[in-house]
Design a protein around this motif. Structure first.
Motif, PDB file in Angstrom:
ATOM      1  N   SER A  88       0.798  -1.226   0.000  1.00 18.29           N
ATOM      2  CA  SER A  88       0.000   0.000   0.000  1.00 18.29           C
ATOM      3  C   SER A  88       0.831   1.277   0.000  1.00 18.29           C
ATOM      4  CB  SER A  88      -0.940   0.007   1.201  1.00 18.29           C
ATOM      5  OG  SER A  88      -0.196  -0.022   2.402  1.00 18.29           O
ATOM      6  N   ALA A  89       2.156   1.178   0.162  1.00 19.78           N
ATOM      7  CA  ALA A  89       2.988   2.377   0.232  1.00 19.78           C
ATOM      8  C   ALA A  89       4.249   2.222  -0.616  1.00 19.78           C
ATOM      9  CB  ALA A  89       3.372   2.665   1.676  1.00 19.78           C
ATOM     10  N   ASP A  90       4.758   3.341  -1.050  1.00 17.77           N
ATOM     11  CA  ASP A  90       6.020   3.407  -1.787  1.00 17.77           C
ATOM     12  C   ASP A  90       6.784   4.620  -1.267  1.00 17.77           C
ATOM     13  OD1 ASP A  90       8.005   2.826  -3.653  1.00 17.77           O
ATOM     14  OD2 ASP A  90       6.987   3.860  -5.293  1.00 17.77           O
ATOM     15  N   PHE A  91       8.090   4.593  -1.447  1.00 15.73           N
ATOM     16  CA  PHE A  91       8.961   5.653  -0.973  1.00 15.73           C
ATOM     17  C   PHE A  91      10.167   5.680  -1.898  1.00 15.73           C
ATOM     18  CE2 PHE A  91      12.593   6.787   1.825  1.00 15.73           C
ATOM     19  CZ  PHE A  91      12.205   8.073   2.170  1.00 15.73           C
ATOM     20  N   GLY A  92      10.610   6.871  -2.306  1.00 10.05           N
ATOM     21  CA  GLY A  92      11.741   6.908  -3.226  1.00 10.05           C
ATOM     22  C   GLY A  92      12.354   8.272  -3.398  1.00 10.05           C
ATOM     23  N   LEU A  93      13.222   8.363  -4.398  1.00  9.01           N
ATOM     24  CA  LEU A  93      14.009   9.550  -4.708  1.00  9.01           C
ATOM     25  C   LEU A  93      13.480  10.194  -5.975  1.00  9.01           C
ATOM     26  CD1 LEU A  93      16.706  11.155  -4.157  1.00  9.01           C
ATOM     27  CD2 LEU A  93      17.777   9.538  -5.735  1.00  9.01           C
ATOM     28  N   MET A  94      13.448  11.532  -6.002  1.00 10.71           N
ATOM     29  CA  MET A  94      13.054  12.269  -7.207  1.00 10.71           C
ATOM     30  C   MET A  94      14.165  13.249  -7.568  1.00 10.71           C
ATOM     31  SD  MET A  94       9.030  13.142  -6.709  1.00 10.71           S
ATOM     32  CE  MET A  94       8.463  12.782  -8.363  1.00 10.71           C
ATOM     33  N   LEU A  95      14.343  13.449  -8.865  1.00  8.45           N
ATOM     34  CA  LEU A  95      15.361  14.359  -9.377  1.00  8.45           C
ATOM     35  C   LEU A  95      14.829  14.954 -10.673  1.00  8.45           C
ATOM     36  CD1 LEU A  95      18.327  15.324  -9.027  1.00  8.45           C
ATOM     37  CD2 LEU A  95      18.988  13.359 -10.416  1.00  8.45           C
ATOM     38  N   GLY A  96      14.962  16.263 -10.841  1.00  9.47           N
ATOM     39  CA  GLY A  96      14.425  16.869 -12.045  1.00  9.47           C
ATOM     40  C   GLY A  96      15.054  18.204 -12.371  1.00  9.47           C
ATOM     41  N   ALA A  97      14.644  18.757 -13.507  1.00 13.01           N
ATOM     42  CA  ALA A  97      15.108  20.063 -13.967  1.00 13.01           C
ATOM     43  C   ALA A  97      14.035  20.647 -14.873  1.00 13.01           C
ATOM     44  CB  ALA A  97      16.423  19.934 -14.717  1.00 13.01           C
ATOM     45  N   GLY A  98      14.067  21.968 -14.988  1.00 15.23           N
ATOM     46  CA  GLY A  98      13.090  22.610 -15.844  1.00 15.23           C
ATOM     47  C   GLY A  98      13.404  24.068 -16.054  1.00 15.23           C
ATOM     48  N   TYR A  99      12.450  24.768 -16.652  1.00 14.48           N
ATOM     49  CA  TYR A  99      12.594  26.197 -16.900  1.00 14.48           C
ATOM     50  C   TYR A  99      11.342  26.905 -16.409  1.00 14.48           C
ATOM     51  CZ  TYR A  99      14.139  30.522 -18.975  1.00 14.48           C
ATOM     52  OH  TYR A  99      14.558  31.812 -19.134  1.00 14.48           O
ATOM     53  N   ASP A 100      11.556  27.975 -15.655  1.00 12.43           N
ATOM     54  CA  ASP A 100      10.482  28.808 -15.116  1.00 12.43           C
ATOM     55  C   ASP A 100      10.350  30.039 -16.006  1.00 12.43           C
ATOM     56  OD1 ASP A 100       8.891  30.557 -13.661  1.00 12.43           O
ATOM     57  OD2 ASP A 100       9.862  30.136 -11.752  1.00 12.43           O
ATOM     58  N   PHE A 101       9.213  30.151 -16.704  1.00  9.45           N
ATOM     59  CA  PHE A 101       8.966  31.280 -17.591  1.00  9.45           C
ATOM     60  C   PHE A 101       8.297  32.452 -16.872  1.00  9.45           C
ATOM     61  CE2 PHE A 101       9.270  27.663 -20.440  1.00  9.45           C
ATOM     62  CZ  PHE A 101      10.065  28.157 -21.453  1.00  9.45           C
ATOM     63  N   GLY A 102       8.068  32.340 -15.601  1.00  9.26           N
ATOM     64  CA  GLY A 102       7.388  33.384 -14.839  1.00  9.26           C
ATOM     65  C   GLY A 102       6.055  32.879 -14.322  1.00  9.26           C
ATOM     66  N   ARG A 103       5.086  32.689 -15.182  1.00  8.52           N
ATOM     67  CA  ARG A 103       3.768  32.156 -14.796  1.00  8.52           C
ATOM     68  C   ARG A 103       3.626  30.674 -15.144  1.00  8.52           C
ATOM     69  NH1 ARG A 103       0.633  34.269 -11.420  1.00  8.52           N
ATOM     70  NH2 ARG A 103      -1.264  33.865 -12.538  1.00  8.52           N
ATOM     71  N   ILE A 104       4.482  30.188 -16.044  1.00  4.11           N
ATOM     72  CA  ILE A 104       4.432  28.794 -16.489  1.00  4.11           C
ATOM     73  C   ILE A 104       5.802  28.160 -16.292  1.00  4.11           C
ATOM     74  CG2 ILE A 104       4.100  27.282 -18.486  1.00  4.11           C
ATOM     75  CD1 ILE A 104       2.153  29.380 -19.590  1.00  4.11           C
TER      76      ILE A 104
END
Length: 143
Positions: A88-104
């Motif tokens: 019923s449960a999971d646990f883990g690691l997250m890693l990411g990247a992106g670009y912030d355009f201001g509102r999006i």
């Protein structure tokens, strides 16, 4: 792999000029499909706990990393309920990247689970674990 839906809400708070902490709740589909042999979908509520580095706090590139906890809400294969076959449960690691355009914001994020998600702790004769791993391509709208 198997495509699925990932939707939710996040809250972001500033720790320093370039560091943020973000958390929220997401409905997230995970699962697998392999050449007609098996096809199943796991539906989770994910709670990410992420630290974000963004040099310019208003816009620009950012990177995020941290942990997630998830609760399984349903599991099915070809219309059949198979939730009893998974923990019923999971646990883990997250890693990411992106670009912030201001509102999006647009980004890529990946997650890898630490826990065996099958109800049977000894999945195969070799004792391999079945863990969730996923990739997300997302668009976020700031309110």
């Amino acid at each position: 792999g198997k495509p699925g839906i990932h939707i939710g809400a996040m809250y972001r708070t500033r720790i320093s000029n370039s560091f943020f902490f973000t958390s929220g709740a997401h409905f997230s589909q995970k699962g697998a499909s392999f050449a007609g042999i098996f096809d199943f979908t796991l539906n989770y509520i994910d709670i990410p706990l992420l630290f974000v580095y963004q040099k310019d706090p208003e816009r620009g590139f950012y990177a995020d990393f941290g942990l997630y906890a998830a609760a399984l809400i349903s599991a099915n294969s070809e219309g059949e309920d198979i939730k009893d076959g998974f923990k019923s449960a999971d646990f883990g690691l997250m890693l990411g990247a992106g670009y912030d355009f201001g509102r999006i914001m647009v980004g890529l994020r990946g997650g890898i689970g630490f826990l065996n998600v099958t109800a049977d702790d000894d999945v195969g004769s070799s004792g391999d674990k079945a863990v969730n791993s996923n990739g997300q391509l997302y668009v976020a709208f700031k309110i």
